[in-house]
Design a protein around this motif. Structure first.
Motif, PDB file in Angstrom:
ATOM      1  N   TRP A  73       0.972  -1.220   0.301  1.00  0.00           N
ATOM      2  CA  TRP A  73      -0.018   0.037  -0.097  1.00  0.00           C
ATOM      3  C   TRP A  73       1.100   1.314  -0.078  1.00  0.00           C
ATOM      4  N   LEU A  74       1.755   1.261   0.851  1.00  0.00           N
ATOM      5  CA  LEU A  74       2.762   2.411   0.821  1.00  0.00           C
ATOM      6  C   LEU A  74       3.562   2.620  -0.270  1.00  0.00           C
ATOM      7  N   HIS A  75       4.092   1.465  -0.960  1.00  0.00           N
ATOM      8  CA  HIS A  75       4.699   1.484  -2.109  1.00  0.00           C
ATOM      9  C   HIS A  75       3.994   1.913  -3.386  1.00  0.00           C
ATOM     10  N   TRP A  76       2.739   1.745  -3.375  1.00  0.00           N
ATOM     11  CA  TRP A  76       1.797   2.211  -4.293  1.00  0.00           C
ATOM     12  C   TRP A  76       1.684   3.655  -4.454  1.00  0.00           C
ATOM     13  N   ALA A  77       1.600   4.131  -3.000  1.00  0.00           N
ATOM     14  CA  ALA A  77       1.298   5.568  -2.655  1.00  0.00           C
ATOM     15  C   ALA A  77       2.748   6.474  -3.004  1.00  0.00           C
ATOM     16  N   ARG A  78       4.044   5.566  -3.211  1.00  0.00           N
ATOM     17  CA  ARG A  78       5.259   6.142  -3.417  1.00  0.00           C
ATOM     18  C   ARG A  78       5.752   6.683  -2.256  1.00  0.00           C
ATOM     19  N   VAL A  79       5.602   6.052  -1.187  1.00  0.00           N
ATOM     20  CA  VAL A  79       6.256   6.521  -0.292  1.00  0.00           C
ATOM     21  C   VAL A  79       7.829   5.774  -0.046  1.00  0.00           C
ATOM     22  N   THR A  80       8.661   6.557   0.534  1.00  0.00           N
ATOM     23  CA  THR A  80       9.931   6.175   0.516  1.00  0.00           C
ATOM     24  C   THR A  80      10.177   5.221   1.556  1.00  0.00           C
ATOM     25  N   HIS A  81      11.058   4.149   1.702  1.00  0.00           N
ATOM     26  CA  HIS A  81      11.071   3.100   2.573  1.00  0.00           C
ATOM     27  C   HIS A  81       9.894   2.387   3.067  1.00  0.00           C
ATOM     28  N   PRO A  82       8.939   1.934   2.047  1.00  0.00           N
ATOM     29  CA  PRO A  82       7.672   1.605   2.341  1.00  0.00           C
ATOM     30  C   PRO A  82       7.664   0.204   3.280  1.00  0.00           C
ATOM     31  N   ALA A  83       8.715  -0.546   3.155  1.00  0.00           N
ATOM     32  CA  ALA A  83       8.849  -1.665   4.079  1.00  0.00           C
ATOM     33  C   ALA A  83       9.062  -1.390   5.700  1.00  0.00           C
ATOM     34  N   SER A  84      10.012  -0.566   5.920  1.00  0.00           N
ATOM     35  CA  SER A  84      10.444   0.096   7.068  1.00  0.00           C
ATOM     36  C   SER A  84       8.870   0.751   7.708  1.00  0.00           C
ATOM     37  N   CYS A  85       8.252   1.568   6.742  1.00  0.00           N
ATOM     38  CA  CYS A  85       7.162   2.173   7.420  1.00  0.00           C
ATOM     39  C   CYS A  85       6.223   1.286   7.751  1.00  0.00           C
ATOM     40  N   PHE A 136      10.657  14.841  10.970  1.00  0.00           N
ATOM     41  CA  PHE A 136      12.177  14.474  10.857  1.00  0.00           C
ATOM     42  C   PHE A 136      12.628  14.367   9.624  1.00  0.00           C
ATOM     43  N   SER A 137      12.021  13.893   8.540  1.00  0.00           N
ATOM     44  CA  SER A 137      12.395  13.817   7.130  1.00  0.00           C
ATOM     45  C   SER A 137      12.846  14.960   6.647  1.00  0.00           C
ATOM     46  N   ARG A 138      14.081  15.094   5.801  1.00  0.00           N
ATOM     47  CA  ARG A 138      14.725  16.072   5.309  1.00  0.00           C
ATOM     48  C   ARG A 138      14.461  15.788   3.644  1.00  0.00           C
ATOM     49  N   ARG A 139      14.972  16.857   2.884  1.00  0.00           N
ATOM     50  CA  ARG A 139      14.980  16.960   1.568  1.00  0.00           C
ATOM     51  C   ARG A 139      16.050  15.896   1.058  1.00  0.00           C
ATOM     52  N   ALA A 140      15.860  15.551  -0.093  1.00  0.00           N
ATOM     53  CA  ALA A 140      16.888  14.464  -0.768  1.00  0.00           C
ATOM     54  C   ALA A 140      17.905  14.990  -0.715  1.00  0.00           C
ATOM     55  N   GLY A 141      18.938  14.026  -0.566  1.00  0.00           N
ATOM     56  CA  GLY A 141      20.329  14.563  -0.487  1.00  0.00           C
ATOM     57  C   GLY A 141      21.036  14.682   0.847  1.00  0.00           C
ATOM     58  N   LEU A 142      20.129  15.026   1.907  1.00  0.00           N
ATOM     59  CA  LEU A 142      20.656  15.018   3.021  1.00  0.00           C
ATOM     60  C   LEU A 142      20.391  13.867   3.725  1.00  0.00           C
ATOM     61  N   ARG A 143      21.075  13.459   4.934  1.00  0.00           N
ATOM     62  CA  ARG A 143      21.026  12.528   5.614  1.00  0.00           C
ATOM     63  C   ARG A 143      19.808  12.430   6.367  1.00  0.00           C
ATOM     64  N   GLN A 144      18.877  11.070   6.274  1.00  0.00           N
ATOM     65  CA  GLN A 144      17.514  11.161   6.903  1.00  0.00           C
ATOM     66  C   GLN A 144      17.700  10.062   7.848  1.00  0.00           C
ATOM     67  N   PRO A 145      16.972  10.370   8.911  1.00  0.00           N
ATOM     68  CA  PRO A 145      16.795   9.673  10.215  1.00  0.00           C
ATOM     69  C   PRO A 145      16.012   8.287   9.955  1.00  0.00           C
ATOM     70  N   GLY A 146      15.150   8.298   8.861  1.00  0.00           N
ATOM     71  CA  GLY A 146      14.284   7.260   8.325  1.00  0.00           C
ATOM     72  C   GLY A 146      13.089   7.096   9.664  1.00  0.00           C
ATOM     73  N   ILE A 147      12.902   5.926   9.912  1.00  0.00           N
ATOM     74  CA  ILE A 147      12.027   5.528  10.846  1.00  0.00           C
ATOM     75  C   ILE A 147      12.219   5.499  12.536  1.00  0.00           C
ATOM     76  N   LEU A 148      13.503   5.623  12.740  1.00  0.00           N
ATOM     77  CA  LEU A 148      14.122   5.606  14.117  1.00  0.00           C
ATOM     78  C   LEU A 148      13.566   6.743  15.206  1.00  0.00           C
ATOM     79  N   PRO A 149      13.107   7.887  14.512  1.00  0.00           N
ATOM     80  CA  PRO A 149      12.128   8.631  15.510  1.00  0.00           C
ATOM     81  C   PRO A 149      11.010   8.064  15.699  1.00  0.00           C
ATOM     82  N   GLY A 150      10.237   7.470  14.607  1.00  0.00           N
ATOM     83  CA  GLY A 150       8.960   6.832  15.096  1.00  0.00           C
ATOM     84  C   GLY A 150       9.071   5.506  16.113  1.00  0.00           C
TER      85      GLY A 150
END
Length: 372
Positions: A73-85, A136-150
């Motif tokens: 479902w998240l991959h279909w909606a083009r969410v990055t890191h769908p498996a982690s989310c 906590f997500s940032r623009r592409a090209g910068l280091r992102q924390p991913g799902i760690l805050p969640g």
């Protein structure tokens, strides 16, 4: 975390997909472990212990199916890191009812049982966790924390649930104590002594039982039964008669050790200086102050206005002094029961300080119990 438009804003489709998964998918997922537990318990109670083991592959398959459905479902909606989310939402939804069912059984903030509360709390926890990830997500090209805050937020929420359950249990206990004191329709007997403080109250068969603890060493000269005036007032009680001398009791009345009385089998603190005071109802009072004295293994001895009740075998020398009953004014009967081992002298000294409540004193008693 989210794909973005050329302006840098998250795409609405990705945001909507996350909200739908958290607000609709997580509550449905939370019902799965509760249903598995009910089915497994039903099989075990019916003697189908081996058949209950077949639930394990069903549980693994169901969790895997929910995870894959969320990831797709998240991959279909083009969410990055769908498996982690999807793993974060699924894990939160599955862990919440388990924690609420076993570690936080008293936590029911919403009307309904475990099903409803697990669904609502799971939706809230998953939504907050995913919202923190988006913030906590940032623009592409910068280091992102991913799902760690969640993950941190979801773990903190699960750890808070047992603490919130204890708080709600304490609040419900306080409210029940207040209701039992205020709604008891008959006179209440209280200990008129400064060193005895009421800490609990329960409505039991035959009357209202209040638990008192002593802040002093029962064997000290200032303890009840010692040299201190037993008629002075204490927390939640009004001034007594001020008599300095208690009447002497016959030796045969105080013979034998005092032992646990009515209700002492309850899992509560047992230490010297802990007593139950039972205020009898009219139904129990109609049986008379010598109620039950004709039962086998029960012997009663009178020392006006007290009645000592010994229970056990071998006469009073081998039996335990389980309670001391007192006939108070207005035909009120109350009894004192030791919790643990209490000396007979202490038990009789306390029984002689009993009196009937004064008008308006119940509020003071309730306040003392709440602050004890």
């Amino acid at each position: 975390m989210l794909t973005r438009t050329p302006t840098g804003r998250p795409r609405a489709a990705a945001v909507g997909a996350i909200l739908i998964l958290c607000l609709a998918g997580a509550p449905l997922m939370s019902l799965f472990p509760v249903a598995l537990w009910e089915v497994t318990r039903g099989l075990v109670l019916n003697g189908l212990g081996l058949e209950a083991m077949l639930i394990a592959p069903v549980a693994v398959g169901g969790m895997l199916l929910m995870f894959l459905a969320g990831a797709y479902w998240l991959h279909w909606a083009r969410v990055t890191h769908p498996a982690s989310c999807a793993g974060l939402v699924t894990g939160t939804a599955l862990a919440t009812p388990v924690v609420m069912g076993f570690l936080a059984p008293a936590l029911r903030p919403f009307p309904g049982g475990l099903y409803v509360n697990s669904a609502v709390v799971s939706a809230l926890a998953a939504t907050v966790a995913m919202s923190v990830c988006v913030l906590f997500s940032r623009r592409a090209g910068l280091r992102q924390p991913g799902i760690l805050p969640g993950v941190a937020v979801a773990a903190a929420a699960l750890l808070v649930l047992p603490l919130a359950s204890e708080h709600m249990r304490d609040r419900s206990t306080e409210q029940r104590s207040l209701a039992q004191i205020q709604d008891f329709g008959y006179p209440i007997a209280v200990l008129d002594h400064p060193s005895w403080v009421p800490v609990r109250v329960h409505e039991v068969h035959g009357g209202l039982r209040m638990t008192y603890v002593s802040g002093q060493d029962p064997d000290s000269p200032d303890s009840p039964g010692g040299t201190e005036d037993p008629g002075t007032s204490g927390p939640g009680v009004a001034p007594g008669t001020g008599d300095d001398t208690l009447p002497a009791l016959p030796a045969h009345v105080t013979a034998g050790a005092a032992g646990p009385g009515v209700g002492s089998e309850n899992p509560e603190e047992v230490r010297p200086g802990t007593l139950h005071v039972l205020s009898w109802t009219p139904e129990r009072k109609a049986e008379g102050i010598r109620s039950g004295c004709d039962f086998p293994g029960v012997e009663c001895s009178e020392a006006e206005p007290l009645v000592a009740v010994h229970r056990g075998v071998g006469g009073q020398a081998g039996a335990r002094l389980s309670e001391v009953r007192s006939q108070l004014e207005d035909d009120v009967i109350a009894s004192v029961h030791p919790v643990g081992t209490v000396s007979p002298d202490l038990l009789f000294a306390v029984a002689q300080t009993l009196r009937v409540e004064h008008p308006g004193e119940r509020s003071l008693l309730a306040e003392t119990i709440l602050h004890s």
